[in-house]
Structures are given as structure tokens and as C-alpha cells.
Design an enzyme around this catalytic site. Structure first.
Site, PDB file in Angstrom:
ATOM      1  N   SER A  55       0.757  -1.410   0.114  1.00 43.68           N
ATOM      2  CA  SER A  55      -0.097   0.114   0.010  1.00 43.68           C
ATOM      3  C   SER A  55       0.879   1.168  -0.084  1.00 43.68           C
ATOM      4  O   SER A  55       2.159   1.197  -0.097  1.00 43.68           O
ATOM      5  CB  SER A  55      -0.706   0.072   1.275  1.00 43.68           C
ATOM      6  OG  SER A  55      -0.196   0.216   2.350  1.00 43.68           O
ATOM      7  N   LYS A  56       0.226   2.369  -0.062  1.00 40.95           N
ATOM      8  CA  LYS A  56       1.170   3.725  -0.339  1.00 40.95           C
ATOM      9  C   LYS A  56       1.900   3.699   1.160  1.00 40.95           C
ATOM     10  O   LYS A  56       3.029   4.184   0.951  1.00 40.95           O
ATOM     11  CB  LYS A  56       0.094   4.883  -0.009  1.00 40.95           C
ATOM     12  CG  LYS A  56      -0.290   5.010  -1.738  1.00 40.95           C
ATOM     13  CD  LYS A  56       0.104   6.334  -2.170  1.00 40.95           C
ATOM     14  CE  LYS A  56       0.062   6.581  -3.334  1.00 40.95           C
ATOM     15  NZ  LYS A  56      -0.964   5.899  -4.343  1.00 40.95           N
ATOM     16  N   ARG A  57       1.241   3.552   2.294  1.00 41.03           N
ATOM     17  CA  ARG A  57       2.242   3.665   3.348  1.00 41.03           C
ATOM     18  C   ARG A  57       3.242   2.483   3.470  1.00 41.03           C
ATOM     19  O   ARG A  57       4.368   2.530   4.095  1.00 41.03           O
ATOM     20  CB  ARG A  57       1.231   3.733   4.905  1.00 41.03           C
ATOM     21  CG  ARG A  57       0.851   5.049   4.719  1.00 41.03           C
ATOM     22  CD  ARG A  57      -0.150   5.093   6.103  1.00 41.03           C
ATOM     23  NE  ARG A  57      -1.147   4.119   5.915  1.00 41.03           N
ATOM     24  CZ  ARG A  57      -1.376   3.166   6.864  1.00 41.03           C
ATOM     25  NH1 ARG A  57      -0.601   2.790   7.767  1.00 41.03           N
ATOM     26  NH2 ARG A  57      -2.492   2.286   6.485  1.00 41.03           N
ATOM     27  N   ARG A  58       2.953   1.251   3.016  1.00 45.72           N
ATOM     28  CA  ARG A  58       3.689  -0.031   3.322  1.00 45.72           C
ATOM     29  C   ARG A  58       4.312  -0.314   2.029  1.00 45.72           C
ATOM     30  O   ARG A  58       3.817  -1.276   1.135  1.00 45.72           O
ATOM     31  CB  ARG A  58       2.893  -1.015   3.843  1.00 45.72           C
ATOM     32  CG  ARG A  58       2.187  -0.648   5.105  1.00 45.72           C
ATOM     33  CD  ARG A  58       1.499  -1.558   5.468  1.00 45.72           C
ATOM     34  NE  ARG A  58       2.713  -3.006   6.417  1.00 45.72           N
ATOM     35  CZ  ARG A  58       2.360  -4.135   6.211  1.00 45.72           C
ATOM     36  NH1 ARG A  58       1.152  -4.605   5.976  1.00 45.72           N
ATOM     37  NH2 ARG A  58       3.156  -4.929   6.618  1.00 45.72           N
TER      38      ARG A  58
END
Ligand code: GLU
Length: 492
Positions: free
Chosen positions: A259-262
């Protein structure tokens, strides 16, 4: 060996992203495998945009996909931008073709018109469950004799077009998972075209893959459940299915969905962060298979040579950015200095630093090995060119020792007529140390401070080389002056 059919027919692979946002590592890996495999076999790599989900499409989505493919250096041979023998390459624009194909199946009796609305189908399914009857397939429209009109038709309803799916196994082979089978009863009579005229996803994909003569469908394992449905369509059209390869998932660092954060999911984020594109290509390829000799640092040519679908790993793999950065360093070092210098120039304020192309090229020659990402130029190279601050307290302290003057004096003398290359410069400096009669720890630190204003850093021969003769001698002279000024201050 790559794949049984690889040599039999012309290899045509495709990458079929939806323009719903930036490519993440997982899609990029799929694109890379398709590109490499097509290159390996002299085939074609097709880009087909699956843009039918107009609600999820983002403005500029297609441009972002192209930007990522171009950055990775895996441009399609055919696609919306390139054109090719099987246009159009945007799925939405192919809807007429899909409907025409559905009409062919209707004609041959392989498909039928269904007037039931989804809520009616669902209500009858629930009723069958409540009555303890098998839900099986709702055969109302399927079994309607051609001459008898369905009540829905009389009402003026539009019909959906559904495939007549028989009971019995639908078998297909996936290169990684082997032969898989599902019963036609579990698939039901697939809707091909909805009552509003929109083709369904699996129908569109199968028709496009057939019409674009795709020989190898290499895609994420998430699509495995679509494959038997698509295989049924190949059968209905009497076309031999392609080879299917469902590749495992790329997971975020530590596991879980990207994901964007991960895992900084966007491919172009890696460009911003300064990863070498060949390293991303190399890394995502290694996530898929390993070279026979275990070599991990592979150029794009070597990757094309070594791709082997038979060696694909079947397990999901976590992204390891540390490894990607290590590979990036290897690829940066393999760049000709000229090219690296040009790439560095975009990440520095060369004007402010007073750097010209020749300076940056020399810096690239000697400092590439200290970097892994292009962005490391700001921490590893830029400080060396910043004018040294000889009036900082640490520098002052170093330069105020009487031996510092001796050291810099001898360094200047030794470098006044040295061949301006790292090795001779380093050798001359060692000679100067001997002439000055100083130990290394008394000799080198003041010279370093005079040249860079820093207490630690690269080999001084390399520093001098990168700075260039003029800048180097000027800095040594400036340090002498600073020391003299300090001396005067003290004697006042
Ligand atoms: N459009 C699908 C996706 O973005 C790919 C379809 C396919 O490869 O068959 O995941």
C-alpha cells in the site's frame, strides 16, 4: 527450456492494467516478466488498457502507466500510444467487438438471452435454498424454446447474454500450479453482455486476448479464479487457450498487502527516491526467479537471456528495499561516468556549487562507489564541493596546531605539479607526509579540513581529483591564509 509453446508459435504477451493510479511494485513485476519473456523469444509485448471501470479510472492514469514503463525501460511494442495490428488497445473502445462476438455465440446456440433481472435470479436462488432444493443453475431462460417469448421480452426488457455452461470439469493448466479443474455447475451460465449492453470483465478479457493473438497470459495469482471462465470462452470460440502463468504476490515489507504507506507502493516513488531503474527491473525479476548460477546483479540484457518461466518461484515474497538499494548501487557503479554525472546534475544545484560537467564527471568516476541511490549525491558528493568552512570551531582547533601549517605547506608543494589523477595524488600526499616529518594523524586531518571543511570523508587523492587542480590549490591557499589570520589574532 522456457515453456513448451514458446518456440511453437510467435510469442505475444500482454500487460493489461487498469488506469486506476500509479503502477505499484506488483503490477510492475507483471509488466517486467511479460516484457522480458517477449524479448527473450523475439515476440511482441502488448499494452492493453482495461479502462472499462470508468468510475475507478483516474485522470492521467494512462500517462502514469506509460511514465512508469518508460522509466523502467520496458516500452510496449503495441499499445494505445504505439498502435499495432490489433487496434484499438483500450478495452472500452472494443465494446462493439465484444458485442459482435457475443452475437456469434448467440447465433450458434452457445449463448442465450436472459431476461431475468439479478434480483429475480437471487430471489429464486434463495427460494431454492429455503426449499432445500439444489440451487444449481437457474435454467428458466436457458431452456426457453426459441419460439416462445420470455415474459420479460414482452415487458420490453433488454436481455443479458449468457454462455451456456455445461456440467462437468473445466480444466486448465497453470505453469506454476499445474492442472486445475472446476465444475461447470460451480461457474454457472456466465453473463457475457449485461442487459445494458456492457460486456463483462471476463468476456472482454478473453475476446481481447483471442483477437490480439496472445500466446502467454502472465498475470497476478489474483486472477486465477477468472481463468476457467476465460477458458470456457476459448472453448466456445474453438480457439486453443494460451499458456497461463499466474505469478505470486509481492508483499509489503514485513508481509501484508502493498500500500502507499507500506512499501512505497508507487513505482515512480522509487524514481523520486533515486533508485536506478535497472536495479528495480533487476530486483523485481529476482523476486520472480533466480539465475542458474546464482548471480544477483544482472543487466537488462542478462535478464532477457536468463528469464525462464520454468524457474519461477511459487511463493509470495516480501519487498526488501535494502536489497533493492544494494542493487541500485551496483547498477550506478556500472554506469559510464558521463551518464551518472548527468543524472547527478539533476539532483544538485550545480550553479550554486560552481560545478561544470567535467567536475561532475570526475566526481562520478571516484564517488559512484560511495552511493547506492542517485539521491545519495546530496550527502556523499555535494558537501565536498561546498566551500569549506575553516572558521568552524572544530576546523579552527585543528588548524591552530602548528603542525597543520607544515602539513598544508607540504601538501601544496607536493600537489603543485602532480599528475592530476587519484592514484598519483594520493601517492604524492603520502610523500609529502614523509617530507613534513609528520605522523598520518597529524598530517591528514588538517589537509582534509582545508579541502572539504570536514573531519571525515573519502580518500584525499580522490577528493583532490574530484575538486580539480584549481579548486584544490585555491582551497589549500585559503586555508594557509586563514591560519595566518588566526596567528595574527593570537599575537595581537
Ligand atoms: N486488468 C487486470 C488488472 O489490472 C489484468 C487482467 C489480466 O491480466 O487478465 O489486474
Amino acid at each position: 527450456m522456457t515453456s513448451p509453446a514458446a518456440s511453437a508459435a510467435r510469442v505475444r504477451t500482454r500487460f493489461a492494467p487498469s488506469p486506476t493510479g500509479a503502477l505499484h511494485l506488483g503490477n510492475a513485476r507483471t509488466a517486467i516478466l511479460n516484457w522480458l519473456f517477449a524479448r527473450r523469444h523475439g515476440g511482441a509485448f502488448v499494452l492493453r488498457l482495461e479502462d472499462t471501470d470508468t468510475e475507478r479510472a483516474v485522470p492521467g492514469g494512462e500517462g502514469m502507466i506509460y511514465e512508469a514503463l518508460d522509466w523502467l525501460g520496458i516500452a510496449p511494442d503495441e499499445g494505445p500510444r504505439e498502435g499495432g495490428p490489433f487496434p484499438p488497445y483500450r478495452q472500452l473502445a472494443r465494446a462493439e467487438r465484444h458485442r459482435a462476438r457475443a452475437a456469434v455465440l448467440l447465433e450458434s446456440g452457445r449463448a442465450f438471452r436472459c431476461y431475468c433481472r439479478p434480483d429475480e435470479l437471487e430471489a429464486r436462488r434463495q427460494a431454492a435454498i429455503a426449499a432445500g432444493e439444489p440451487t444449481g443453475r437457474d435454467a428458466r431462460c436457458r431452456d426457453l424454446p426459441a419460439e416462445r417469448a420470455h415474459p420479460g421480452e414482452a415487458e420490453g426488457r433488454e436481455a443479458a447474454i449468457r454462455l451456456r455452461v455445461e456440467s462437468g470439469p473445466v480444466e486448465f493448466t497453470d505453469l506454476l500450479k499445474g492442472t486445475l479443474s472446476i465444475d461447470g455447475d460451480d461457474l454457472g451460465d456466465l453473463v457475457l453482455v449485461r442487459s445494458d449492453g456492457r460486456p463483462t470483465y471476463n468476456f472482454a478479457v478473453a475476446v481481447d486476448d483471442i483477437e490480439m493473438e496472445i500466446s502467454h497470459v502472465i498475470r497476478g495469482v489474483g486472477h486465477l479464479s477468472n481463468t476457467p471462465k476465460q477458458v470456457l470462452l476459448y472453448r466456445a470460440f474453438g480457439v486453443r487457450p494460451p499458456e497461463f502463468v499466474h505469478i505470486p504476490t509481492v508483499l509489503a515489507p514485513g508481509g501484508g498487502k502493498l500500500s502507499k504507506r507500506r512499501g512505497a507502493a508507487g513505482i515512480l516513488d522509487y524514481r523520486e527516491r533515486g533508485f536506478h531503474p535497472d536495479a528495480v527491473l533487476n530486483y523485481l525479476s529476482l523476486l520472480s526467479w533466480s539465475a542458474e548460477d546464482g548471480e544477483e546483479f544482472l543487466s537488462r540484457e542478462a535478464l532477457v537471456e536468463s528469464i525462464d518461466l520454468e524457474r519461477l518461484g511459487a511463493a509470495d515474497t516480501e519487498v526488501d528495499e535494502e536489497k533493492m538499494a544494494w542493487l541500485s548501487g551496483r547498477h550506478l557503479r556500472a554506469e559510464p561516468a558521463e551518464r551518472l554525472a548527468r543524472a547527478w546534475a539533476t539532483r544538485l544545484d550545480a550553479e550554486e556549487l560552481g560545478l561544470n560537467d567535467a567536475d561532475l564527471r570526475r566526481a562520478a568516476e571516484v564517488f559512484a562507489k560511495r552511493t547506492r541511490l542517485l539521491s545519495d549525491v546530496t550527502s556523499e558528493v555535494e558537501p565536498i564541493y561546498r566551500a569549506p568552512e575553516t572558521d568552524g570551531s572544530a576546523a579552527r582547533e585543528l588548524l591552530s596546531v602548528p603542525a597543520a601549517r607544515t602539513a598544508i605547506h607540504f601538501a601544496r608543494a607536493a600537489w603543485a605539479d602532480t599528475d592530476w589523477r587519484p592514484e598519483p595524488l594520493a601517492r604524492a600526499l603520502r610523500g609529502a607526509m614523509g617530507d613534513a616529518g609528520l605522523a598520518g594523524r597529524a598530517f591528514f586531518p588538517p589537509v582534509r579540513v582545508a579541502l572539504t571543511g570536514q573531519l571525515h570523508g573519502p580518500d584525499l587523492g580522490e577528493v583532490g581529483y574530484a575538486l580539480g587542480r584549481e579548486r584544490t590549490l585555491a582551497r589549500l591557499a585559503a586555508a594557509m591564509e586563514a591560519m595566518e589570520a588566526m596567528e595574527e589574532e593570537r599575537s595581537v
